[in-house]
Design a protein around this motif. Structure first.
Motif, PDB file in Angstrom:
ATOM      1  N   HIS A 132      29.035  17.268  -7.830  1.00 53.99           N
ATOM      2  CA  HIS A 132      28.464  16.668  -9.046  1.00 53.99           C
ATOM      3  C   HIS A 132      28.601  15.147  -9.019  1.00 53.99           C
ATOM      4  O   HIS A 132      27.671  14.421  -9.424  1.00 53.99           O
ATOM      5  CB  HIS A 132      29.150  17.251 -10.273  1.00 53.99           C
ATOM      6  N   GLU A 133      29.743  14.661  -8.547  1.00 54.12           N
ATOM      7  CA  GLU A 133      29.917  13.212  -8.452  1.00 54.12           C
ATOM      8  C   GLU A 133      28.927  12.610  -7.467  1.00 54.12           C
ATOM      9  O   GLU A 133      28.354  11.540  -7.719  1.00 54.12           O
ATOM     10  CB  GLU A 133      31.363  12.906  -8.020  1.00 54.12           C
ATOM     11  N   GLU A 134      28.717  13.296  -6.342  1.00 55.59           N
ATOM     12  CA  GLU A 134      27.759  12.794  -5.362  1.00 55.59           C
ATOM     13  C   GLU A 134      26.340  12.808  -5.925  1.00 55.59           C
ATOM     14  O   GLU A 134      25.558  11.876  -5.698  1.00 55.59           O
ATOM     15  CB  GLU A 134      27.844  13.651  -4.099  1.00 55.59           C
ATOM     16  N   ARG A 138      25.508  12.561  -9.109  1.00 56.08           N
ATOM     17  CA  ARG A 138      25.392  11.448 -10.074  1.00 56.08           C
ATOM     18  C   ARG A 138      25.238  10.115  -9.359  1.00 56.08           C
ATOM     19  O   ARG A 138      24.464   9.250  -9.788  1.00 56.08           O
ATOM     20  CB  ARG A 138      26.619  11.434 -10.987  1.00 56.08           C
ATOM     21  N   SER A 139      25.965   9.949  -8.237  1.00 56.19           N
ATOM     22  CA  SER A 139      25.838   8.698  -7.480  1.00 56.19           C
ATOM     23  C   SER A 139      24.434   8.550  -6.895  1.00 56.19           C
ATOM     24  O   SER A 139      23.832   7.468  -6.963  1.00 56.19           O
ATOM     25  CB  SER A 139      26.893   8.665  -6.371  1.00 56.19           C
ATOM     26  N   LEU A 140      23.910   9.651  -6.321  1.00 58.45           N
ATOM     27  CA  LEU A 140      22.554   9.595  -5.756  1.00 58.45           C
ATOM     28  C   LEU A 140      21.508   9.368  -6.841  1.00 58.45           C
ATOM     29  O   LEU A 140      20.526   8.632  -6.630  1.00 58.45           O
ATOM     30  CB  LEU A 140      22.260  10.892  -5.006  1.00 58.45           C
ATOM     31  N   GLN A 141      21.709   9.989  -8.004  1.00 57.76           N
ATOM     32  CA  GLN A 141      20.775   9.773  -9.100  1.00 57.76           C
ATOM     33  C   GLN A 141      20.797   8.308  -9.556  1.00 57.76           C
ATOM     34  O   GLN A 141      19.756   7.718  -9.848  1.00 57.76           O
ATOM     35  CB  GLN A 141      21.119  10.689 -10.272  1.00 57.76           C
ATOM     36  N   GLY A 142      22.005   7.730  -9.584  1.00 55.08           N
ATOM     37  CA  GLY A 142      22.090   6.302  -9.929  1.00 55.08           C
ATOM     38  C   GLY A 142      21.391   5.430  -8.910  1.00 55.08           C
ATOM     39  O   GLY A 142      20.668   4.490  -9.270  1.00 55.08           O
ATOM     40  N   ASP A 143      21.575   5.740  -7.603  1.00 57.83           N
ATOM     41  CA  ASP A 143      20.896   4.957  -6.558  1.00 57.83           C
ATOM     42  C   ASP A 143      19.382   5.129  -6.654  1.00 57.83           C
ATOM     43  O   ASP A 143      18.619   4.155  -6.470  1.00 57.83           O
ATOM     44  CB  ASP A 143      21.383   5.403  -5.179  1.00 57.83           C
TER      45      ASP A 143
END
Length: 514
Positions: free
Chosen positions: A333-335, A337-342
């Motif tokens: 989930h953290e990954e 969220r990070s990819l969605q932010g990028d």
């Protein structure tokens, strides 16, 4: 885990002790009568989940030494059971202890057969345990714990005597190389320090004389007697127990002995019940008197414990696996969220770049539709591969023909061509749909001395090879010579001197995809 309780059984009473963390705590005592038996049964019913170890200290105990052949497993067990039934016929509580092997060639084994012979006295206590279905781990006698005590005290004498006081009696045991050979119980007359010292001295001499009479010792053979007593009785014992040439005395301090036996509570007097109970609780010996039927409830408890332990281990494993999966899910989930932010940041940068582009005359949707249409047309458009292979096969049949250029296109119906058509133009005009058109430019590879008929023969061979392909229209656009009807084909020297190259052009036409 259920608690462990120790039952100390004497001729007068049964005392139950609770064992917890190396400490003994007396709970209740039950007199050896009907009332005591009933109270004992009720106590067991109230504490049926505890594990019980029974330690008997009674005078009715028999010992017999036998020699059996060297056997293993079932054969040895069968012969030992037969010996027990022969020697202790009416004693259900019996066991055997190995005394080692003979050094002769046969390697016979010496065994000590032991039994609690007072069946009537033990029956009510054992019946109460069986009725309460209390887990009974074993039935032991105090004499069988003598080797454990000497092992804990690191006594390594080849032959020795061990004397201890408990519940107004003296337990006397004879041991060889740390193994029990004989034991007996005698009453203690008086509980004063002088009485204890006098009993130690007299009973030791009686036991030595008995062993000599039984030929277990020679008359002048030296032996050491270990006396287990409280420090307060040490001086009186030393005054009474005088060493001789064949008998020496060693006084064991009960407090120090309790510490070496890992017992946190030392005896308050010379009574050694607590020391032997601590030995039994810490490391019960394998040799004991209870049979499988009397230990049935204990075996069930062991099976339930194993199943519970296996279930607990499986539960812990599942919890660990679930925890690992939770951590992995959290990391994913953290990954995400990070990819969605990028991706959001990249989308914003793209939008900012798009705003700098000049405006286009149409909408993005129309442009996308045109590009998709163009891609479809390009993907579905035929290629000239088959036509090139067709021309290659014709060239192989007409070896003198050399190609200079090929013009290939895909489009509408081919226009009528000039030159020799032989009905090809009519077929072109009648055909409908897109057609594939190829114009082949070449020359005839003969030398200048060749005559025109040879040149035309080579060209006709090439054209005939092409016309063998079904659906292919062949039209000659240019001949290597002028062969109009108003002119004659000459082979004079003037024509041979004509240095113009003998080139030709042929148009091929067929339906697209044929």
């Amino acid at each position: 885990m259920p608690g462990r309780r120790l039952i100390y059984l004497t001729v007068h009473q049964a005392v139950v002790y609770a064992w917890q963390g190396g400490r003994l705590s007396e709970t209740l005592s039950f007199p050896a009568n009907e009332s005591g038996h009933a109270q004992f049964a009720r106590y067991l019913a109230d504490h049926a989940r505890s594990i019980y170890l029974l330690l008997a200290n009674v005078a009715e105990e028999g010992f017999h030494t036998e020699t059996i052949p060297f056997l293993r497993r079932a054969d040895r067990r069968a012969i030992v059971e037969r010996k027990l039934s022969q020697i202790f016929f009416n004693a259900p509580l019996a066991t055997s202890l190995s005394l080692g092997y003979a050094k002769s060639r046969r390697k016979d084994e010496r065994i000590l057969l032991a039994a609690l012979t007072d069946r009537v006295f033990l029956a009510p206590w054992l019946a109460a345990i069986a009725a309460a279905e209390a887990p009974l781990a074993g039935i032991h006698s105090l004499s069988l714990l003598g080797p454990l005590l000497l092992r804990a005290l690191a006594v390594g004498d080849e032959r020795c005597l061990l004397l201890s006081i408990q519940d107004q009696s003296i337990r006397q045991s004879y041991l060889e190389n740390g193994r029990l050979h004989f034991s007996r119980l005698t009453p203690l007359h008086g509980d004063g320090v002088e009485d204890i010292a006098q009993s130690f001295a007299s009973e030791t001499l009686k036991l030595q004389q008995y062993l000599v009479s039984q030929r277990l010792l020679t008359r002048q053979q030296p032996i050491t007697a270990y006396l287990l007593a409280h420090a307060g009785a040490r001086r009186a014992i030393e005054n009474r127990c005088i060493d001789t040439a064949s008998l020496s005395f060693v006084i064991l301090d009960s407090d120090e002995t309790a510490r070496k036996c890992k017992l946190k509570t030392a005896p308050a007097d010379s009574g050694c019940e607590a020391i032997f109970l601590g030995l039994l609780a810490n490391a019960p010996p394998r040799e004991q008197f209870a049979d499988d039927e009397q230990r049935h409830d204990y075996h069930l408890w062991l099976l339930r414990s194993i199943l519970r332990s296996a279930g607990a281990a499986a539960l812990i494993g599942c919890l660990l696996l679930a925890g690992t999966e939770v951590l992995d899910t959290y990391a994913l989930h953290e990954e995400i969220r990070s990819l969605q932010g990028d991706a959001g940041a990249a989308r914003r940068r793209y939008d900012e770049i798009v705003t700098t582009f000049p405006p286009i005359p149409t909408t993005t949707d129309n442009l996308r539709a045109v590009i998709e249409r163009y891609t479809d047309l390009e993907r579905n458009s035929p290629l000239p591969d088959a036509s090139y292979r067709m021309i290659s096969r014709a060239l192989a049949l007409a070896g003198s023909v050399e190609l200079e250029a090929i013009e290939w296109k895909i489009g509408g119906a081919s226009p009528s061509a000039e030159g020799v058509s032989e009905g090809s133009d009519e077929r072109h005009r009648e055909a409908g749909g897109e057609r594939e058109t190829i114009v082949v430019h070449g020359r005839i590879g003969f030398d200048e001395a060749s005559n025109p008929r040879q040149v035309l023969h080579a060209l006709h061979a090439f054209i005939n090879a092409l016309r063998r392909n079904p659906g292919l229209d062949v039209v000659v656009l240019r001949q290597p010579f002028d062969v109009a009807s108003g002119k004659s084909l000459k082979s004079s020297s003037a024509d041979l001197d004509n240095r113009q190259p003998r080139v030709f052009s042929v148009r091929l036409s067929r339906a697209a995809g044929a």
